[in-house]
Design an enzyme around this catalytic site. Structure first.
Site, short mmCIF file in Angstrom:
data_model
loop_
_atom_site.label_atom_id
_atom_site.label_comp_id
_atom_site.label_asym_id
_atom_site.label_seq_id
_atom_site.Cartn_x
_atom_site.Cartn_y
_atom_site.Cartn_z
N LYS A 1 0.82 -1.21 0.00
CA LYS A 1 0.00 0.00 0.00
C LYS A 1 0.85 1.26 0.00
CE LYS A 1 -0.18 0.33 4.82
NZ LYS A 1 -0.73 0.58 6.07
N THR A 2 1.95 1.25 0.73
CA THR A 2 2.79 2.46 0.74
C THR A 2 3.32 2.73 -0.66
OG1 THR A 2 3.43 1.90 2.99
CG2 THR A 2 4.70 3.60 1.91
N ASP B 1 -3.68 7.18 5.54
CA ASP B 1 -3.18 5.83 5.71
C ASP B 1 -3.82 5.20 6.94
OD1 ASP B 1 -1.63 3.63 5.28
OD2 ASP B 1 0.16 4.45 6.24
N ARG C 1 2.78 -10.54 10.11
CA ARG C 1 4.08 -9.86 10.16
C ARG C 1 5.19 -10.74 9.60
NH1 ARG C 1 2.48 -5.71 9.35
NH2 ARG C 1 0.51 -6.81 9.23
#
Length: 750
Positions: A32-33, A219, A603
């Site tokens: 997404k970033t 965000d 993660r």
DNA sequence: CGTACTAGTCTTTTT
DNA sequence: GACTAGTACG
């Protein structure tokens, strides 16, 4: 021409859809970033948008910093005029310019949680609220919730007027807010709330920002609370070019007021919104994703979404159960050593995650024992430490004369003979005159009841005022050093012979380093700006790439991060999910914990090792918990588990409902065994009461080499039996001689 | 006014 | 078990 071909189809679609509201549902690890940064580049390069008209808002400084860096890299010239900031920093920036329009001073200070608590304590005293009947923390939480819903003291009073039980809350909120205002201080929630208030109260300010921010990106949208939602809505209202990115499955901040409905109802709030899902995961193996998908699929009311990956390597998720939290820690550390020795992974590739900060201790001890480099993220924030807060309180006093809290904190630190009685007298005088505490100090000789203390208070006030004038032509570092010198603060710590004196001095040194770095980075930076930055910084921001230490942190802190090897520890019902949520019986709370588990699982890139302990010390009490329900939600085919059977012996069938029985019924590995109907009793549990390490005699004697968790290695020079415990004298290699209690020191023979 | 000891609370997570 | 605020005493 820019590089959109680095993106996959969905990402590209999101990057070029720039007009009107857009919701990007971005699963964990779906890039997404990258999508946002490319979108910004696209706006500037292809749509000829002025960078000045773009804003990107995040929750953490770390996320903001990361995005800033990536934007700078891809956009190049002009990128510095894009606002890339956290919600809080954004609001501070707006308030610093315009807050005078709503009756505050523009050089307001920001109170952290600790400060709020002190204020509330004073409020309780003043209103004679019994701290046994009401808890400060509870009242503060109530106020925080109100503020997150944009309710000021009056709104709150109005809304709860009929509720007698809330009467004292209403009073406390009023008084608390009044105190803050008098101190020209804002708490974290005020930053957002008052910005919204300002924008609503001053149309020309709102217009100014609406006009400026033609394109807004948010965000982690699933974490927004009502106040943040309204803030964004206000800012985006003129152009409606609002792009929000988030993942409803990763909403884990309900306790902080986050409202998951903000993302679930985005399409309702913006009927013409476009929705794009990013479901391809570039992080984890398929097995890890399958486990994550399986767990999260137990939640209701989600936006359906299924992560997939093109990655091939596939090692099953591993589950292991240990006898105790201590053994869990030791075995995990041993395993990390093995991974490193085999050359497969570096220490920096590994992270240990847990539900609560308290769980870090067992690991810390194991790491120290094995001399493995580790770093605990979070816990006590650096800026929340006593000595750091003291020094900062001095700086705040110099910076903002109205910050009574800071002044009272340091008026007698180091000790200069100004006691509680004198402070009360000064406060009363200040209250009766309607002046600040510090101003009252300045005219101490006017306060007749003070007696000898007046002179001392006067001197204190004079010292601060001298520093204030000095500030005009010296830097922050210079001032701070002079301050430490004049007050003999460090000498005071040294003289106190507390066993953490060295640590505290080291912390002050670190603060000086941070100040120096700040001044190098911001040659024009003022003291106010420095204090402001410090107020909004958390420990997590200190995590940097390429760290060669094993990282330990809570699952909350781990959000947004990724690691090749993840140890998810303490997976027991009662720990994760926590007791609070199990007992509340509220399915929504359990769902939030499940999302937390989902965050934890996702993660991991290559290896995910889940573990639990049969017995665990919690708050000084041994507890026997069942394996976490979330582990049981992972289908067997994605899991490989090894329960150390040899530690368990066949025994009598325990009585109905016993903990041991429940434990084995709940254990996914025993549940499927042929003798699943029968019950095992783990031997160690039966014996474990009183066999804990704390009650054992030390295994070292005079002359032995030992290791201590903080001071490292040293030699025992004396041991003396006292009524309660054995007093041990150790000469440490690094910090010299320390005398401590054996039970407390937990020294290990080497 | 400052120190030393005691009792109580905490533990879910944080900008 | 660990930390903190509150209290009794010097």
């Amino acid at each position: 021409m820019m590089q959109l071909d680095e993106l996959n189809d969905k990402q590209r679609e999101a990057a070029v859809y720039v007009d009107g509201p857009l919701l990007i549902l971005a699963g964990a690890g779906s890039g997404k970033t990258k999508t946002i940064t490319h979108r910004i580049a696209y706006l500037i390069e292809e749509e000829n948008v002025n960078p000045y008209n773009i804003m990107a808002i995040t929750f953490t400084n770390k996320a903001a910093g990361e995005m800033r860096e990536r934007i700078d890299r891809i956009v190049g010239f002009g990128s510095e005029s894009i606002w890339v900031m956290t919600f809080h920093a954004t609001c501070v920036r707006i308030l610093r310019r315009f807050i005078d329009q709503i009756g505050y001073d523009r050089n307001f200070t920001i109170y952290d949680t600790d400060d709020s608590k002190s204020v509330m304590k004073a409020v309780f005293k003043k209103l004679q609220i019994d701290p046994k009947q009401y808890k400060e923390a509870t009242v503060l939480r109530e106020i925080s919730n109100a503020k997150n819903e944009l309710l000021g003291p009056d709104d709150y009073a109005l809304q709860n007027a009929a509720d007698f039980g809330k009467k004292r809350y209403i009073d406390a909120y009023r008084e608390y807010q009044e105190t803050l205002r008098k101190s020209n201080a804002l708490d974290f929630d005020d930053l957002i709330r008052l910005t919204v208030y300002l924008l609503k109260a001053c149309p020309e300010v709102l217009e100014n920002y609406q006009h400026r921010f033609r394109y807004i990106m948010v965000d982690e949208y699933q974490d927004t609370n009502t106040a943040q939602f309204v803030l964004i809505k206000l800012l985006a209202d003129a152009h409606k070019n609002l792009c929000v990115v988030g993942d409803d499955d990763q909403s884990i901040y309900k306790f902080r007021g986050a409202n998951i409905k903000n993302i679930l109802n985005f399409e309702k709030n913006y009927p013409d919104a476009k929705v794009i899902k990013l479901e391809q995961n570039y992080r984890s193996t398929q097995n890890i994703l399958n486990a994550a998908n399986a767990v999260i699929s137990n939640n209701t009311g989600r936006k359906t979404k299924k992560l997939w990956t093109a990655r091939e390597e596939d090692m099953p998720v591993r589950f292991r159960m240990y006898d105790s939290g201590k053994e869990e820690a030791e075995e995990i550390v041993d395993e990390i050593i093995r991974l490193k020795r085999r050359g497969e992974y570096e220490y920096g590739d590994c992270a240990i995650l847990y539900r609560t900060n308290a769980q870090s201790r067992a690991f810390e001890e194991a790491f120290v024992y094995q001399s493995i480099p580790y770093h605990i993220v979070g816990g006590v924030n650096f800026y929340a430490r006593k000595e750091i807060k003291d020094v900062l309180a001095y700086l705040k006093t110099i910076d903002n004369a109205k910050d009574d809290l800071a002044v009272r904190r340091i008026i007698n630190v180091p000790k200069r003979g100004i006691g509680a009685a004198s402070i009360t007298k000064v406060q009363e005088y200040a209250d009766s005159r309607g002046i600040s505490f510090f101003d009252a100090c300045t005219e101490a000789e006017q306060i007749p009841t003070l007696g000898k203390a007046a002179e001392k208070i006067k001197n204190f006030s004079l010292m601060i005022r001298v520093f204030r004038t000095r500030l005009e032509d010296s830097g922050i570092l210079e001032i701070t050093q002079k301050l430490l010198e004049d007050t003999q603060y460090i000498e005071e710590i040294q003289a106190s012979d507390e066993d953490d004196a060295e640590d505290r001095i080291a912390n002050i040194d670190e603060l000086l380093t941070k100040i120096q770095l700040y001044e190098e980075d911001n040659p024009e930076g003022t003291l106010s700006e420095f204090l402001e930055e410090v107020a909004l910084v958390s420990d997590l921001d200190a995590v940097d790439e390429g760290d060669s230490r094993v990282l330990l942190m809570t699952v909350h802190s781990a959000k947004g991060l990724e690691f090749p090897v993840v140890y998810l520890s303490g997976m027991e019902d009662g720990v994760f999910p926590s007791y609070m949520t199990i007992n509340s019986g509220n399915e929504e709370d359990i769902e939030e914990e499940r999302r937390l588990a989902y965050v934890a699982i996702t993660r991991a890139k290559d290896i995910l090792a889940i573990s639990s302990a049969r017995a665990r010390m919690i708050r000084g009490e041994t507890q026997y918990n069942a394996v976490s329900r979330f582990v049981k939600e992972i289908p067997q085919e994605y899991l490989k588990g090894e329960v150390p059977i040899q530690r368990v012996r066949w025994d009598e069938v325990p009585s109905q409902g016993s903990k041991a029985r429940d434990f084995f019924r709940e254990n996914p590995y025993h549940a499927n065994r042929t003798d699943a109907g029968k019950t095992y009793v783990p031997k160690k549990i039966v014996l474990s009461k009183g066999s804990d390490l704390t009650s054992e005699k030390p295994d070292y004697q005079v002359g032995d080499r030992v290791v201590h968790i903080k001071f490292g290695e040293g030699t025992v020079t004396a041991m003396e039996q006292t009524p309660r415990d054995i007093q041990v004298t150790v000469v440490f290699d690094s910090v010299g001689q320390k005398i401590m209690y054996a039970m407390f020191a937990k020294l290990k023979k080497i």
